[in-house]
Design a protein around this motif. Structure first.
Motif, PDB file in Angstrom:
ATOM      1  N   LYS A 239       0.842  -1.189   0.000  1.00  0.00           N
ATOM      2  CA  LYS A 239       0.000   0.000   0.000  1.00  0.00           C
ATOM      3  C   LYS A 239       0.881   1.244   0.000  1.00  0.00           C
ATOM      4  CE  LYS A 239      -3.718   0.352  -0.023  1.00  0.00           C
ATOM      5  NZ  LYS A 239      -4.628   0.428  -1.211  1.00  0.00           N
ATOM      6  N   VAL A 240       0.465   2.224  -0.781  1.00  0.00           N
ATOM      7  CA  VAL A 240       1.240   3.446  -0.944  1.00  0.00           C
ATOM      8  C   VAL A 240       0.544   4.599  -0.218  1.00  0.00           C
ATOM      9  CG1 VAL A 240       2.131   5.117  -2.607  1.00  0.00           C
ATOM     10  CG2 VAL A 240       2.122   2.668  -3.171  1.00  0.00           C
ATOM     11  N   ALA A 241       1.280   5.286   0.634  1.00  0.00           N
ATOM     12  CA  ALA A 241       0.763   6.470   1.322  1.00  0.00           C
ATOM     13  C   ALA A 241       1.587   7.668   0.889  1.00  0.00           C
ATOM     14  CB  ALA A 241       0.830   6.297   2.831  1.00  0.00           C
ATOM     15  N   TYR A 242       0.913   8.682   0.342  1.00  0.00           N
ATOM     16  CA  TYR A 242       1.595   9.889  -0.098  1.00  0.00           C
ATOM     17  C   TYR A 242       1.639  10.922   1.021  1.00  0.00           C
ATOM     18  CZ  TYR A 242       1.738   8.284  -4.929  1.00  0.00           C
ATOM     19  OH  TYR A 242       2.018   7.580  -6.079  1.00  0.00           O
ATOM     20  N   PRO A 243       2.714  11.703   1.092  1.00  0.00           N
ATOM     21  CA  PRO A 243       2.835  12.712   2.153  1.00  0.00           C
ATOM     22  C   PRO A 243       1.895  13.896   1.915  1.00  0.00           C
ATOM     23  CG  PRO A 243       4.642  12.931   0.608  1.00  0.00           C
ATOM     24  CD  PRO A 243       3.888  11.702   0.198  1.00  0.00           C
ATOM     25  N   SER A 244       1.511  14.550   2.995  1.00  0.00           N
ATOM     26  CA  SER A 244       0.665  15.733   2.871  1.00  0.00           C
ATOM     27  C   SER A 244       1.469  16.962   2.455  1.00  0.00           C
ATOM     28  CB  SER A 244      -0.040  16.019   4.202  1.00  0.00           C
ATOM     29  OG  SER A 244       0.906  16.153   5.248  1.00  0.00           O
ATOM     30  N   ALA A 245       2.772  16.962   2.765  1.00  0.00           N
ATOM     31  CA  ALA A 245       3.652  18.079   2.403  1.00  0.00           C
ATOM     32  C   ALA A 245       4.541  17.676   1.233  1.00  0.00           C
ATOM     33  CB  ALA A 245       4.507  18.483   3.596  1.00  0.00           C
ATOM     34  N   SER A 246       4.889  18.656   0.421  1.00  0.00           N
ATOM     35  CA  SER A 246       5.701  18.383  -0.772  1.00  0.00           C
ATOM     36  C   SER A 246       7.098  17.896  -0.428  1.00  0.00           C
ATOM     37  CB  SER A 246       5.792  19.644  -1.639  1.00  0.00           C
ATOM     38  OG  SER A 246       6.401  20.694  -0.914  1.00  0.00           O
ATOM     39  N   THR A 247       7.528  18.137   0.806  1.00  0.00           N
ATOM     40  CA  THR A 247       8.867  17.713   1.214  1.00  0.00           C
ATOM     41  C   THR A 247       8.873  16.319   1.846  1.00  0.00           C
ATOM     42  OG1 THR A 247       8.532  18.843   3.325  1.00  0.00           O
ATOM     43  CG2 THR A 247       9.667  20.064   1.568  1.00  0.00           C
ATOM     44  N   GLY A 248       7.705  15.704   1.976  1.00  0.00           N
ATOM     45  CA  GLY A 248       7.622  14.399   2.617  1.00  0.00           C
ATOM     46  C   GLY A 248       8.008  13.263   1.690  1.00  0.00           C
ATOM     47  N   CYS A 249       7.925  12.048   2.233  1.00  0.00           N
ATOM     48  CA  CYS A 249       8.311  10.861   1.474  1.00  0.00           C
ATOM     49  C   CYS A 249       7.125   9.916   1.293  1.00  0.00           C
ATOM     50  CB  CYS A 249       9.429  10.104   2.190  1.00  0.00           C
ATOM     51  SG  CYS A 249      11.036  10.904   2.074  1.00  0.00           S
ATOM     52  N   LEU A 250       7.146   9.228   0.205  1.00  0.00           N
ATOM     53  CA  LEU A 250       6.196   8.146  -0.048  1.00  0.00           C
ATOM     54  C   LEU A 250       6.482   7.019   0.944  1.00  0.00           C
ATOM     55  CD1 LEU A 250       5.414   6.745  -3.578  1.00  0.00           C
ATOM     56  CD2 LEU A 250       6.215   5.217  -1.788  1.00  0.00           C
ATOM     57  N   ILE A 251       5.424   6.420   1.509  1.00  0.00           N
ATOM     58  CA  ILE A 251       5.587   5.342   2.491  1.00  0.00           C
ATOM     59  C   ILE A 251       4.944   4.061   1.959  1.00  0.00           C
ATOM     60  CG2 ILE A 251       5.022   4.551   4.827  1.00  0.00           C
ATOM     61  CD1 ILE A 251       5.035   7.468   5.701  1.00  0.00           C
ATOM     62  N   LEU A 252       5.650   2.954   2.084  1.00  0.00           N
ATOM     63  CA  LEU A 252       5.163   1.656   1.630  1.00  0.00           C
ATOM     64  C   LEU A 252       4.856   0.763   2.824  1.00  0.00           C
ATOM     65  CD1 LEU A 252       7.732   0.924  -1.241  1.00  0.00           C
ATOM     66  CD2 LEU A 252       5.411   1.839  -1.464  1.00  0.00           C
ATOM     67  N   THR A 253       3.681   0.106   2.790  1.00  0.00           N
ATOM     68  CA  THR A 253       3.285  -0.845   3.830  1.00  0.00           C
ATOM     69  C   THR A 253       2.901  -2.168   3.168  1.00  0.00           C
ATOM     70  OG1 THR A 253       2.435   0.952   5.213  1.00  0.00           O
ATOM     71  CG2 THR A 253       1.728  -1.290   5.749  1.00  0.00           C
ATOM     72  N   LEU A 254       3.575  -3.233   3.565  1.00  0.00           N
ATOM     73  CA  LEU A 254       3.310  -4.544   2.965  1.00  0.00           C
ATOM     74  C   LEU A 254       1.884  -4.987   3.272  1.00  0.00           C
ATOM     75  CD1 LEU A 254       4.443  -6.992   1.430  1.00  0.00           C
ATOM     76  CD2 LEU A 254       5.195  -7.917   3.640  1.00  0.00           C
ATOM     77  N   GLN A 255       1.166  -5.373   2.228  1.00  0.00           N
ATOM     78  CA  GLN A 255      -0.223  -5.776   2.371  1.00  0.00           C
ATOM     79  C   GLN A 255      -0.430  -7.274   2.229  1.00  0.00           C
ATOM     80  OE1 GLN A 255      -4.094  -3.617   1.041  1.00  0.00           O
ATOM     81  NE2 GLN A 255      -3.339  -4.642  -0.795  1.00  0.00           N
ATOM     82  N   ASP A 256       0.087  -7.874   1.164  1.00  0.00           N
ATOM     83  CA  ASP A 256      -0.068  -9.322   0.981  1.00  0.00           C
ATOM     84  C   ASP A 256       1.012  -9.846   0.042  1.00  0.00           C
ATOM     85  OD1 ASP A 256      -1.015  -8.182  -1.339  1.00  0.00           O
ATOM     86  OD2 ASP A 256      -2.883  -9.299  -1.408  1.00  0.00           O
ATOM     87  N   THR A 257       1.227 -11.155   0.100  1.00  0.00           N
ATOM     88  CA  THR A 257       2.218 -11.818  -0.753  1.00  0.00           C
ATOM     89  C   THR A 257       1.660 -13.157  -1.194  1.00  0.00           C
ATOM     90  OG1 THR A 257       4.085 -10.761   0.390  1.00  0.00           O
ATOM     91  CG2 THR A 257       4.554 -12.743  -0.883  1.00  0.00           C
ATOM     92  N   LEU A 258       1.766 -13.434  -2.497  1.00  0.00           N
ATOM     93  CA  LEU A 258       1.310 -14.705  -3.046  1.00  0.00           C
ATOM     94  C   LEU A 258       2.377 -15.290  -3.966  1.00  0.00           C
ATOM     95  CD1 LEU A 258      -2.413 -14.069  -4.122  1.00  0.00           C
ATOM     96  CD2 LEU A 258      -1.613 -15.403  -2.167  1.00  0.00           C
ATOM     97  N   THR A 259       2.433 -16.609  -4.037  1.00  0.00           N
ATOM     98  CA  THR A 259       3.283 -17.266  -5.023  1.00  0.00           C
ATOM     99  C   THR A 259       2.566 -17.243  -6.375  1.00  0.00           C
ATOM    100  OG1 THR A 259       2.410 -19.520  -4.859  1.00  0.00           O
ATOM    101  CG2 THR A 259       4.020 -18.834  -3.181  1.00  0.00           C
ATOM    102  N   PRO A 260       3.222 -17.666  -7.434  1.00  0.00           N
ATOM    103  CA  PRO A 260       2.590 -17.656  -8.759  1.00  0.00           C
ATOM    104  C   PRO A 260       1.682 -18.851  -9.032  1.00  0.00           C
ATOM    105  CG  PRO A 260       4.983 -17.364  -8.900  1.00  0.00           C
ATOM    106  CD  PRO A 260       4.671 -17.862  -7.543  1.00  0.00           C
ATOM    107  N   TYR A 261       1.377 -19.654  -8.020  1.00  0.00           N
ATOM    108  CA  TYR A 261       0.687 -20.914  -8.288  1.00  0.00           C
ATOM    109  C   TYR A 261      -0.557 -21.098  -7.420  1.00  0.00           C
ATOM    110  CZ  TYR A 261       5.147 -21.519 -10.546  1.00  0.00           C
ATOM    111  OH  TYR A 261       6.246 -21.313 -11.328  1.00  0.00           O
ATOM    112  N   GLN A 262      -1.462 -21.902  -7.913  1.00  0.00           N
ATOM    113  CA  GLN A 262      -2.741 -22.138  -7.239  1.00  0.00           C
ATOM    114  C   GLN A 262      -2.518 -22.633  -5.811  1.00  0.00           C
ATOM    115  OE1 GLN A 262      -5.264 -25.005  -9.222  1.00  0.00           O
ATOM    116  NE2 GLN A 262      -7.115 -24.171  -8.272  1.00  0.00           N
ATOM    117  N   GLY A 263      -3.333 -22.115  -4.889  1.00  0.00           N
ATOM    118  CA  GLY A 263      -3.223 -22.521  -3.496  1.00  0.00           C
ATOM    119  C   GLY A 263      -1.978 -21.998  -2.818  1.00  0.00           C
TER     120      GLY A 263
END
Length: 385
Positions: A239-263
């Protein structure tokens, strides 16, 4: 006999509706392809002027092509090559920029148009570099080198930082650098006028993940970054969170992880997730060396829910081996797969509603076939749109 260029002009002037693609080969060539119905034809093949052409950045508005050099042996450095594109699709060498070894990806960024500068990810030499465009042979505008205190969780692959991709976020204000060696997603703030990059935080995957390539989906508060992880053979949504101020940084929060295969099944031993692309509400990754389709490798499709969560849909054939590169056309009805080791471009139909990949429409072998795990064979393919 007519030259390849004259044949190309004659073909386009015949009134036949055709799609054009460009494909690079590790032997040192850039190749022009035409898709007409179910026939894929090699129109022209020319030297790129660099040693190991690894990546193609296509500038449609600027009618230009940029080809990176992955050279990692012999010469002490490589070069980034640029080509101008004529109205008939022919290429003419237009500039060069000296690069350190091991460039595996490039991207345009900055300026009022978002394409006034170009950034390079150097896997071999643990850095990124940038140039102001057009390329004039001058030294890089900026070089950012990375170090580690010690090897990562998988020492054989994480002995040093290994930036593997560079790309901008949807706003054009940030440059994202997945670093396979350091297990980091590096974030750079872009000064659009000068092209200068400054450090602006990181996303930190689980050790041993090996982030390789990325792609964004959505916009504003509903933005998700998807990362293809080579070492863990998985796709992660951040998930991407943008800063409210122009001098801030983009913040990343891990949401989910899946392999390329069924199940969420584990990948077969020896498999390596490759490229990742987003089209509409779907994510696709290439799976190198999984041999799931009578010896051929696979492409995975995931659905994206409104909040950015992904679910596995299916695996389909890549119609070759080691699919290093693939590209989806703008209309979304075709995908071109660059199978590195079999050195073929496979054009596959895509349903624009369900996102599902269908039958192979056409395929063409380009140059010499490669060998597994080597830097040979086909290296990249893009639609010329």
């Amino acid at each position: 006999m007519l030259s390849s260029h004259l044949l190309f002009v004659a073909f386009l002037s015949s009134g036949v509706s055709a799609a054009r693609l460009y494909a690079s080969h590790y032997s040192g060539t850039i190749n022009i392809l035409n898709l007409n119905g179910n026939t894929l034809t090699l129109v022209n093949s020319t030297s790129t002027g660099n040693t190991l052409p690894s990546w193609i950045t296509y500038d449609s508005p600027g009618k230009a092509l940029y080809i990176a050099d992955e050279v990692f042996y012999g010469a002490s450095s490589g070069n980034l090559a640029s080509f101008s594109i004529s109205s008939d699709g022919a290429l003419k060498a237009s500039g060069k920029g000296p690069t350190a070894m091991g460039v595996v990806a490039t991207t345009l960024y900055g300026g009022a148009d978002g394409r006034s500068f170009i950034a390079n990810a150097h896997y071999q030499t643990s850095q990124i570099s940038t140039f102001k465009l057009p390329l004039t042979g001058a030294q890089p505008l900026q070089t950012l080198k990375y170090t580690m205190d010690g090897p990562g969780k998988i020492p054989s692959r994480q002995d040093a930082p290994h930036p593997h991709h560079v790309f901008t976020d949807p706003t054009g204000d940030y440059l994202i650098v997945p670093d396979l060696g350091a297990d980091l997603i590096r974030i750079k703030r872009i000064d659009r006028s000068s092209g200068k990059l400054t450090e602006c935080g990181t996303g930190k995957p689980v050790p041993g993940t090996g982030p390789r390539h990325g792609a964004f989906w959505g916009s504003g508060a509903n933005t998700t970054l998807f990362i293809a992880n080579e070492l863990s053979n998985s796709v992660s949504g951040w998930k991407v969170a943008y800063p409210s101020a122009s001098t801030g940084c983009l913040i990343l929060t891990l949401q989910d992880t899946l392999t390329p295969y069924q199940g969420n099944a584990s990948a077969p031993t020896g498999t390596k997730v490759g490229e990742i692309h987003v089209k509409d509400n779907f994510v696709y990754t290439s799976n190198r060396n999984d041999k799931r389709f009578s010896g051929n490798d696979s492409i995975t499709q995931y659905n994206i829910a409104s909040g950015g969560k992904i679910t596995w849909v299916e695996n389909t054939s890549s119609y070759g081996t080691y699919p290093r590169s693939f590209d989806i056309n703008k209309a979304g009805d075709y995908i071109a797969v660059g199978d590195q080791t079999t050195s073929n471009v496979a054009v596959v139909a895509r349903d624009t509603v369900t996102g599902r990949l269908g039958k192979m429409v056409a395929t063409l072998r380009i140059g010499a076939a490669g060998t597994p795990e080597n830097e040979d064979g086909l290296s990249a393919v893009v639609w010329a749109e």
